[in-house]
Design an enzyme around this catalytic site. Sequence first.
Site, PDB file in Angstrom:
ATOM      1  N   HIS A   1       0.848  -1.209   0.000  1.00  0.00           N
ATOM      2  CA  HIS A   1       0.000   0.000   0.000  1.00  0.00           C
ATOM      3  C   HIS A   1       0.876   1.250   0.000  1.00  0.00           C
ATOM      4  CE1 HIS A   1      -4.104  -1.469   0.512  1.00  0.00           C
ATOM      5  NE2 HIS A   1      -3.696  -2.326   1.426  1.00  0.00           N
TER       6      HIS A   1
ATOM      7  N   ASP B   1      -7.620  -2.223  -1.523  1.00  0.00           N
ATOM      8  CA  ASP B   1      -8.599  -2.965  -0.737  1.00  0.00           C
ATOM      9  C   ASP B   1      -9.976  -2.697  -1.333  1.00  0.00           C
ATOM     10  OD1 ASP B   1      -6.536  -3.709   0.992  1.00  0.00           O
ATOM     11  OD2 ASP B   1      -6.858  -1.976   2.298  1.00  0.00           O
TER      12      ASP B   1
ATOM     13  N   GLU C   1      -6.548 -11.799   3.781  1.00  0.00           N
ATOM     14  CA  GLU C   1      -7.533 -10.714   3.640  1.00  0.00           C
ATOM     15  C   GLU C   1      -8.195 -10.831   2.271  1.00  0.00           C
ATOM     16  OE1 GLU C   1      -5.410  -7.022   4.086  1.00  0.00           O
ATOM     17  OE2 GLU C   1      -5.028  -7.342   6.220  1.00  0.00           O
TER      18      GLU C   1
ATOM     19  N   HIS D   1      -7.879  -7.582  -0.062  1.00  0.00           N
ATOM     20  CA  HIS D   1      -6.580  -6.966  -0.397  1.00  0.00           C
ATOM     21  C   HIS D   1      -5.966  -7.617  -1.648  1.00  0.00           C
ATOM     22  CE1 HIS D   1      -2.508  -5.262   0.622  1.00  0.00           C
ATOM     23  NE2 HIS D   1      -2.180  -6.264  -0.186  1.00  0.00           N
TER      24      HIS D   1
END
Length: 483
Positions: free
Chosen positions: A384, A391, A448, A451
């Site tokens: 990120h 996301d 996740e 993500h």
Amino acid sequence: MDHATLRRCRSLCPIPFAIMVVALIAAPSPAGEPRPRTFLVGDVRIDVVTTAVDPPATTAADGGPAVALVSVHDDEDTAVEAAREVLRDRGGTLVELRHTGGREIVFQLAGTEHRIDPNRIFTPAGRRATLETLSTWSQPADDVVAAFADELLSTLAIDEVDVVVAIHNNTPDRYTAASYAPGGPLAADAARVRLRPGGDADDFFFVTGTGLFEGLTGRGHSVIVQNEATVQDDGSLSVWCGRMGIPYVNVEAEHGHRAEQAVMLRDLLDVIAEVRPRRAARVASRPPPGCDLVDLQAVEASFVIDNRYATADNVTGRRLYPANVVFLERSAAERLARVQAELRERGLGLKVFDGYRPLAVQQALWKVKPDPRYVADPARGSRHNRGSAVDVTLVDAAGRELPMPSDFDEFGERSHLDYADGPGDALANRETLQKAMRAEGFLPLATEWWHFDAPGWRAFPVMDANPYAGPLFPESSTGAATP
Ligand SMILES: [Zn+2]
């Protein structure tokens, strides 16, 4: 190449779908014995072979800079032989590519032949140019090469390295130190040129930084300093290292000049031990050339933006961003727009929770959730922070969120990709999202479901930039009111 060792290898991290890079790691071997990691780029197997001789980093044992030697062209045997000779008595680490014995990597993807120079793959512009010049460019081919470049840099342990030393051989009189002299074809790439009087112009150093230049010219070598302002972005390791602030040296010698190249390497290690070059801070305060952080909705207006970190409704309980805007590095943003276009044909779309994340925000998240399964340690940085991770979740045509197995940023087993106990529609939605993102080359994260990383993320540094119009952490800001 020890094929018996390779046959014992086991697959550790198959990266599914479009990115056909599979890493195989051999069992650990004693110091000095080559350790291969094997990657599939399209249909071709590339061994990235690491040879580490104690002390593990050439000058690190006495607290000096950590040096990595790398050979990316498989036909440059003189350089590898010279490096092995020097490694035996000086110690250090050499990483080399082995595939066909040729300079270029040729691979097939979906029935089309692609060809690349493996020293032109470290930036998006370089990858496009090498594919176009040597064969044809396609997005899937670019993705495969980008993922390989990321893995190659990881294999080099690039985050720990202070100096990258690339070893090369050249064919007499084609590419020489004189190519960089005023009026030469590569003059624009050079900030300083020093040619050794009467020396063979095929044997020279190409460096970043003036400390190494002084040290090496003081020993009588021909040396070129890369001009960071005007060097052409050809995707080479020297351009990439220049952007990342990692000192870089190219040890260039004519094929067959083994003794000369060994002398050059020994002199270089002495100069590195004296000059002690260090990499710049790992964190960039602004995007470097070739890295463009863009507002996602300016690229594709139909994204639903729900930046949870612009509200207090997030794991930290406070506002981290001043506005409900998500930024992403341009190539990742365009990739996400292609996913959106495909989903919209099916009456679906993407809602985006977060994209580029300044390092200061990463630190705020790490403070409340110091668990590397869910939040990247800011000491290493997140993808990120490079503008290359996003996301997202699915929405219907009216922009309403579809059910998923867990909430965004719900850290636990329900957020894992292998969680199978949720309601059937939530599991099916998760699968739809995963397939749509992977079809455009995005790489998933096992812990996740929301993500995704863009391949080629290592082309961009960890950045602590603020692309917003107002200050970060707006509530705690003592400056002017945010717009
Ligand atoms: Zn994320």
